[in-house]
Design an enzyme around this catalytic site. Sequence first.
Site, PDB file in Angstrom:
ATOM      1  N   ARG A   1      45.823  44.142  26.347  1.00 35.64           N
ATOM      2  CA  ARG A   1      45.176  45.408  26.740  1.00 35.64           C
ATOM      3  C   ARG A   1      43.691  45.466  26.409  1.00 35.64           C
ATOM      4  NH1 ARG A   1      49.886  47.749  24.635  1.00 35.64           N
ATOM      5  NH2 ARG A   1      51.395  48.169  26.271  1.00 35.64           N
TER       6      ARG A   1
ATOM      7  N   LYS B   1      32.104  44.773  36.821  1.00 35.87           N
ATOM      8  CA  LYS B   1      33.142  44.519  37.842  1.00 35.87           C
ATOM      9  C   LYS B   1      33.750  43.156  37.540  1.00 35.87           C
ATOM     10  CE  LYS B   1      31.553  47.079  41.891  1.00 35.87           C
ATOM     11  NZ  LYS B   1      31.037  46.943  43.268  1.00 35.87           N
TER      12      LYS B   1
ATOM     13  N   GLU C   1      19.820  37.865  45.875  1.00 24.83           N
ATOM     14  CA  GLU C   1      20.138  39.121  45.180  1.00 24.83           C
ATOM     15  C   GLU C   1      18.876  39.723  44.564  1.00 24.83           C
ATOM     16  OE1 GLU C   1      23.033  40.587  45.411  1.00 24.83           O
ATOM     17  OE2 GLU C   1      24.498  39.026  45.855  1.00 24.83           O
TER      18      GLU C   1
ATOM     19  N   LYS D   1      19.889  46.973  38.173  1.00 20.94           N
ATOM     20  CA  LYS D   1      21.353  47.109  38.235  1.00 20.94           C
ATOM     21  C   LYS D   1      21.834  48.035  37.118  1.00 20.94           C
ATOM     22  CE  LYS D   1      25.701  44.917  39.049  1.00 20.94           C
ATOM     23  NZ  LYS D   1      26.470  43.754  39.446  1.00 20.94           N
TER      24      LYS D   1
ATOM     25  N   GLU E   1      31.332  53.283  41.044  1.00 21.70           N
ATOM     26  CA  GLU E   1      30.987  53.237  42.467  1.00 21.70           C
ATOM     27  C   GLU E   1      31.591  54.399  43.271  1.00 21.70           C
ATOM     28  OE1 GLU E   1      30.634  49.245  44.139  1.00 21.70           O
ATOM     29  OE2 GLU E   1      31.138  50.073  46.087  1.00 21.70           O
TER      30      GLU E   1
ATOM     31  N   ARG F   1      26.127  53.531  43.340  1.00 17.28           N
ATOM     32  CA  ARG F   1      26.303  52.094  43.062  1.00 17.28           C
ATOM     33  C   ARG F   1      26.491  51.282  44.347  1.00 17.28           C
ATOM     34  NH1 ARG F   1      29.541  48.938  38.221  1.00 17.28           N
ATOM     35  NH2 ARG F   1      29.166  46.872  39.059  1.00 17.28           N
TER      36      ARG F   1
ATOM     37  N   ASN G   1      25.487  47.011  47.287  1.00 21.86           N
ATOM     38  CA  ASN G   1      26.215  46.225  48.299  1.00 21.86           C
ATOM     39  C   ASN G   1      25.405  46.049  49.578  1.00 21.86           C
ATOM     40  OD1 ASN G   1      28.442  46.085  46.601  1.00 21.86           O
ATOM     41  ND2 ASN G   1      29.242  48.025  47.350  1.00 21.86           N
TER      42      ASN G   1
ATOM     43  N   HIS H   1      26.165  43.299  52.021  1.00 22.79           N
ATOM     44  CA  HIS H   1      27.435  42.682  51.638  1.00 22.79           C
ATOM     45  C   HIS H   1      28.541  42.864  52.677  1.00 22.79           C
ATOM     46  CE1 HIS H   1      25.356  42.035  47.936  1.00 22.79           C
ATOM     47  NE2 HIS H   1      26.414  41.575  47.300  1.00 22.79           N
TER      48      HIS H   1
ATOM     49  N   HIS I   1      30.126  39.513  53.356  1.00 24.03           N
ATOM     50  CA  HIS I   1      31.512  39.188  52.967  1.00 24.03           C
ATOM     51  C   HIS I   1      32.323  38.720  54.170  1.00 24.03           C
ATOM     52  CE1 HIS I   1      31.774  41.614  48.947  1.00 24.03           C
ATOM     53  NE2 HIS I   1      31.173  40.451  48.802  1.00 24.03           N
TER      54      HIS I   1
ATOM     55  N   HIS J   1      27.364  32.533  48.314  1.00 27.35           N
ATOM     56  CA  HIS J   1      27.434  33.998  48.379  1.00 27.35           C
ATOM     57  C   HIS J   1      26.081  34.604  48.812  1.00 27.35           C
ATOM     58  CE1 HIS J   1      28.803  38.025  47.354  1.00 27.35           C
ATOM     59  NE2 HIS J   1      27.753  38.186  46.551  1.00 27.35           N
TER      60      HIS J   1
HETATM   61  P1  NAD Z   1      30.011  29.988  41.011  1.00 27.29           P
HETATM   62  O1  NAD Z   1      30.481  30.779  39.872  1.00 27.29           O
HETATM   63  O2  NAD Z   1      31.007  29.407  41.935  1.00 27.29           O
HETATM   64  O3  NAD Z   1      29.061  28.830  40.469  1.00 27.29           O
HETATM   65  C1  NAD Z   1      28.504  27.926  41.371  1.00 27.29           C
HETATM   66  C2  NAD Z   1      28.588  26.488  40.872  1.00 27.29           C
HETATM   67  O4  NAD Z   1      27.546  26.249  39.953  1.00 27.29           O
HETATM   68  C3  NAD Z   1      29.880  26.129  40.161  1.00 27.29           C
HETATM   69  O5  NAD Z   1      30.270  24.858  40.601  1.00 27.29           O
HETATM   70  C4  NAD Z   1      29.472  26.077  38.694  1.00 27.29           C
HETATM   71  O6  NAD Z   1      30.257  25.198  37.929  1.00 27.29           O
HETATM   72  C5  NAD Z   1      28.054  25.565  38.803  1.00 27.29           C
HETATM   73  N1  NAD Z   1      27.157  25.914  37.707  1.00 27.29           N
HETATM   74  C6  NAD Z   1      27.095  27.067  37.028  1.00 27.29           C
HETATM   75  N2  NAD Z   1      26.053  27.056  36.191  1.00 27.29           N
HETATM   76  C7  NAD Z   1      25.462  25.861  36.329  1.00 27.29           C
HETATM   77  C8  NAD Z   1      24.316  25.263  35.748  1.00 27.29           C
HETATM   78  N3  NAD Z   1      23.535  25.934  34.885  1.00 27.29           N
HETATM   79  N4  NAD Z   1      23.989  24.004  36.108  1.00 27.29           N
HETATM   80  C9  NAD Z   1      24.730  23.340  37.029  1.00 27.29           C
HETATM   81  N5  NAD Z   1      25.801  23.860  37.638  1.00 27.29           N
HETATM   82  C10 NAD Z   1      26.154  25.112  37.288  1.00 27.29           C
HETATM   83  O7  NAD Z   1      29.030  30.835  41.957  1.00 27.29           O
HETATM   84  P2  NAD Z   1      28.109  32.103  41.692  1.00 27.29           P
HETATM   85  O8  NAD Z   1      27.236  32.165  42.897  1.00 27.29           O
HETATM   86  O9  NAD Z   1      27.489  32.110  40.348  1.00 27.29           O
HETATM   87  O10 NAD Z   1      29.125  33.329  41.714  1.00 27.29           O
HETATM   88  C11 NAD Z   1      29.786  33.709  42.899  1.00 27.29           C
HETATM   89  C12 NAD Z   1      30.907  34.640  42.509  1.00 27.29           C
HETATM   90  O11 NAD Z   1      30.364  35.797  41.876  1.00 27.29           O
HETATM   91  C13 NAD Z   1      31.731  35.139  43.673  1.00 27.29           C
HETATM   92  O12 NAD Z   1      33.088  35.009  43.344  1.00 27.29           O
HETATM   93  C14 NAD Z   1      31.350  36.606  43.785  1.00 27.29           C
HETATM   94  O13 NAD Z   1      32.409  37.401  44.268  1.00 27.29           O
HETATM   95  C15 NAD Z   1      31.044  36.943  42.354  1.00 27.29           C
HETATM   96  N6  NAD Z   1      30.171  38.108  42.187  1.00 27.29           N
HETATM   97  C16 NAD Z   1      30.587  39.063  41.323  1.00 27.29           C
HETATM   98  C17 NAD Z   1      29.799  40.183  41.117  1.00 27.29           C
HETATM   99  C18 NAD Z   1      30.213  41.221  40.118  1.00 27.29           C
HETATM  100  O14 NAD Z   1      29.567  42.258  40.024  1.00 27.29           O
HETATM  101  N7  NAD Z   1      31.245  40.966  39.353  1.00 27.29           N
HETATM  102  C19 NAD Z   1      28.569  40.311  41.782  1.00 27.29           C
HETATM  103  C20 NAD Z   1      28.176  39.294  42.651  1.00 27.29           C
HETATM  104  C21 NAD Z   1      28.994  38.186  42.842  1.00 27.29           C
HETATM  105  N1  GLY Z   2      27.567  43.446  43.025  1.00 24.60           N
HETATM  106  C1  GLY Z   2      27.699  44.844  43.286  1.00 24.60           C
HETATM  107  C2  GLY Z   2      28.097  45.634  42.079  1.00 24.60           C
HETATM  108  O1  GLY Z   2      28.186  45.127  40.996  1.00 24.60           O
HETATM  109  O2  GLY Z   2      28.330  46.790  42.200  1.00 24.60           O
END
Ligand code: NAD
Ligand code: GLY
Length: 395
Positions: free
Chosen positions: A153, A175, A217, A259, A269, A273, A277, A280, A284, A297
Amino acid sequence: MTAANTTETNPSVELAGASLDVPETYPEIEVRVELETRSYDIIVRRHIIRNLGAEIVNNLGLPDGQGRTAAVLINPKVDHYYGQDIYNSLKDAGFTPLPIVLVAGECYKTLQTARRIYRTLYEKSVDRRTLIIAVGGGVIGDVAGFVAATYQRGLDFIQVPTTLLAQVDSSVGGKVGVNFEHGKNLIGAFYQPKLVLIDPSTLNSLPHRERRSGLAEIIKYGAIYDEGFYKNVDNDVIGLLRLTSTYLESAIARSCQIKAEVVAQDERENGLRAILNFGHSVGHALESLTGYHVYRHGEAIAVGMVSAALIGEELGITPPSVTSTLVDTLTKARFPIGLDERLYINDIVSLLSLDKKAIAGNVRFVLLNALGHATPGHEVPEEIVRAALQRQRGF
Ligand code: NAD
Ligand code: GLY
């Protein structure tokens, strides 16, 4: 954003195979996310991960690690580059590090991965004092946060983002979640970290496309919230992409601050918030239609931001000069912004109505009223979306 503090560190500098201890100073920028009892700090400083354990102890107000288990969720490549420094610093601060190395990739952002982590935590009999530390990109951060929110939890959670996208976006705001069937982030929660530690020097090992993905972003924050910031980013967009810009730390921190300000006003949201997006909805849809294999992304978001600007133009909400400024900046940063001929507009439009942001099948768009100002919740007739996407074919 507090004024830049200066922190003494002793980085190790590689010199012709030898390692010298050279005293050097790195500027530190702090941003506070104000969420009453869930408030936390974001600290941006080069090489901060070498002192990760001490930073956690200081920031959480602990006497020391007290033998607490620190479960570090990390991908193999990131573990290879930074794991040892992180585990050593956690040990030095009195934590018991527990590395959990997870295969990288969006296709692993699943309940199966969460289950694998639960199993490890269960087999190690960790207690409720355990810290979950996400070291990596948005995928690791989202899954780790989901596990932290749900195991026993709720366990304390710390984000150590190492992609540009995670540093400016996914590590902040709480998120967390996993994908389910064809739905991106369909299962999840709002669960804030206790601390976000951002080390811009980790970006040096990040592939070019991943850096560009994060840059989308950063451009988004300027476009939706702060014209002055947009112009600063635009002025040095190539330097930011190549990591040579002296503005890099400030751009990361200002993105986090924007942010933080938005999330502080609307954590769950219900309204404002949603401006985060921007781009997006179509973004998406493109990621989903191409099975998450074609676009990073941020690349999909870049295309989606242009779609949203064109939709805004069609409705008379976005001035054409704003669209061309956005197109210029994205083109300078070498984003492909046209709509690929292989993607059918019918498919994009059908996916849009399934988007989490749609209400009763009506797609709602975030639109730009001006550069630096966005409004959420615009219901857009389907023919307008089609007309805008058709125009984007020509870009
Ligand atoms: P990712 O997490 O897939 O990372 C991309 C690649 O880079 C991976 O292979 C990772 O191992 C590698 N990597 C990470 N750091 C590294 C470094 N310093 N040096 C070398 N390689 C490295 O991709 P991302 O673009 O970071 O994240 C995308 C994800 O984030 C999606 O799933 C998306 O939905 C999510 N997201 C979430 C939010 C949120 O608010 N929670 C917001 C935007 C995106
Ligand atoms: N990436 C959009 C949010 O965190 O709300």
